[in-house]
Design a protein around this motif. Sequence first.
Motif, mmCIF file in Angstrom:
data_model
loop_
_atom_site.group_PDB
_atom_site.id
_atom_site.type_symbol
_atom_site.label_atom_id
_atom_site.label_comp_id
_atom_site.label_asym_id
_atom_site.label_seq_id
_atom_site.Cartn_x
_atom_site.Cartn_y
_atom_site.Cartn_z
ATOM 1 N N VAL A 234 0.826 -1.204 0.000
ATOM 2 C CA VAL A 234 0.000 0.000 0.000
ATOM 3 C C VAL A 234 0.860 1.254 0.000
ATOM 4 N N PHE A 235 1.935 1.272 0.794
ATOM 5 C CA PHE A 235 2.811 2.438 0.891
ATOM 6 C C PHE A 235 4.256 2.016 0.613
ATOM 7 N N ARG A 236 4.919 2.749 -0.275
ATOM 8 C CA ARG A 236 6.332 2.469 -0.505
ATOM 9 C C ARG A 236 7.156 2.917 0.682
ATOM 10 N N SER A 237 6.811 4.086 1.237
ATOM 11 C CA SER A 237 7.482 4.599 2.433
ATOM 12 C C SER A 237 6.447 5.296 3.304
ATOM 13 N N VAL A 238 6.722 5.319 4.593
ATOM 14 C CA VAL A 238 5.873 6.017 5.560
ATOM 15 C C VAL A 238 6.662 7.187 6.112
ATOM 16 N N LEU A 239 6.133 8.385 5.966
ATOM 17 C CA LEU A 239 6.799 9.603 6.414
ATOM 18 C C LEU A 239 6.188 10.030 7.751
#
Length: 408
Positions: A339-344
């Motif tokens: 769902v997310f490549r990275s979480v910021l």
Amino acid sequence: MAQHHEHQLETELCAHLAAHGWLHDTDNSGYDAVRALHTADVLAWLAETQPNELAKVSDHERLLDRIVKVLDAPLDAGGGTLNLLRKGFQTGSASFTMAQPRPETSANPETTRRYAANRVRVMRQVHYSPHSPRKSVDLLFLVNGLPVATVELKTDFTQTSSLAVEQYRTDRTPRDPATNKVEPLLQFARRALVHFAVSNSDAQMTTHLRGAQTTFLPFNAGDDGGAGNAPNPHGSPTSYLWERVWHRDSWLRILLSFMHLHAETRTHPITGETTRSESLLFPRYHQWEAVTQLVEAAREQGAGHRYLVQHSAGSGKSNSIAWLAHQLSTLHDAAGDKVFRSVLVVTDRNVLDTQLRETIKKIDPQAGAVVTVVGESSGLPKSQQLARALTGTAPIINPLAEGQCHCP
């Protein structure tokens, strides 16, 4: 009369768990009070999931003793139940895992099979003490033979959960009061990880039994924005425990993706003496519910949505952020796509940034899980660092605000 009602609640609770994937013992067979292990489940788990490794070990009693040695080792040296569940153990040339987290996708049938093989068991009226045979706990929860929780039940007909709390403080102590000998099951973080005091209407929990100094925290779902639990027309107000929190999948996720050991070292400003304290963090109900709902919403709705969580001061928001960031960073949708490549993660406080990294490291020690974006002192402008992190493979990115120090 009170014992009758308590027995009925115990029966109904266990019947619900048994109908939803839990193994259920009606007696204490298989439980070794000296080792504080369900030895039959330990060996059954290893035989079903790792037969080739188990074939390397001819003496199963020595294997069980090796597990006890790992459990009893110092926590800062990798001992304890959580470490064993998450990292496994070695003995001779054989290497074993002791639990299988739920896979994010069904791409690997073997991982899915091993997850289904997890042996989650509830036992009733367990005589846990090697020194006082009459002592028992109402319920004992185990995963693959390792004890992870105890429960003392009371009913609202004549009793309250406060009586269960007092029972833990006076009679469920890490050392047997009569002999001063260690009770293996009740050792902090080395066997049972959490202890619940539960009535029909109230739930409390602790992770550290310390006799009269034991501190219990509420584990209630709330009642229309207030404390306690809402009335339940279909049963006990605390039924959310066995219906949701102790649901097999939820329970395994709490143990393998939420709980962690928090260690803090303090130096006396005058004497220079250093002291170390350890606490075992189990999510409060509101933390577990918030993280779980947000993760499921993201799984179903995908990226690009906004959500708001209201956290009061001192209610553990730093841990909620860390748990959420970690679980979103590995989240996949129903099709098996990430769902997310990275979480910021952006915060405005040094302590939140530091706690974020420490918490995720405890849950997932994989190097590079959190990439910190700092100021010019790193040799690159902050904007370039952030761009590199966003276009790279960093699962979680934590850009420090201007003026913040880089805390390793």
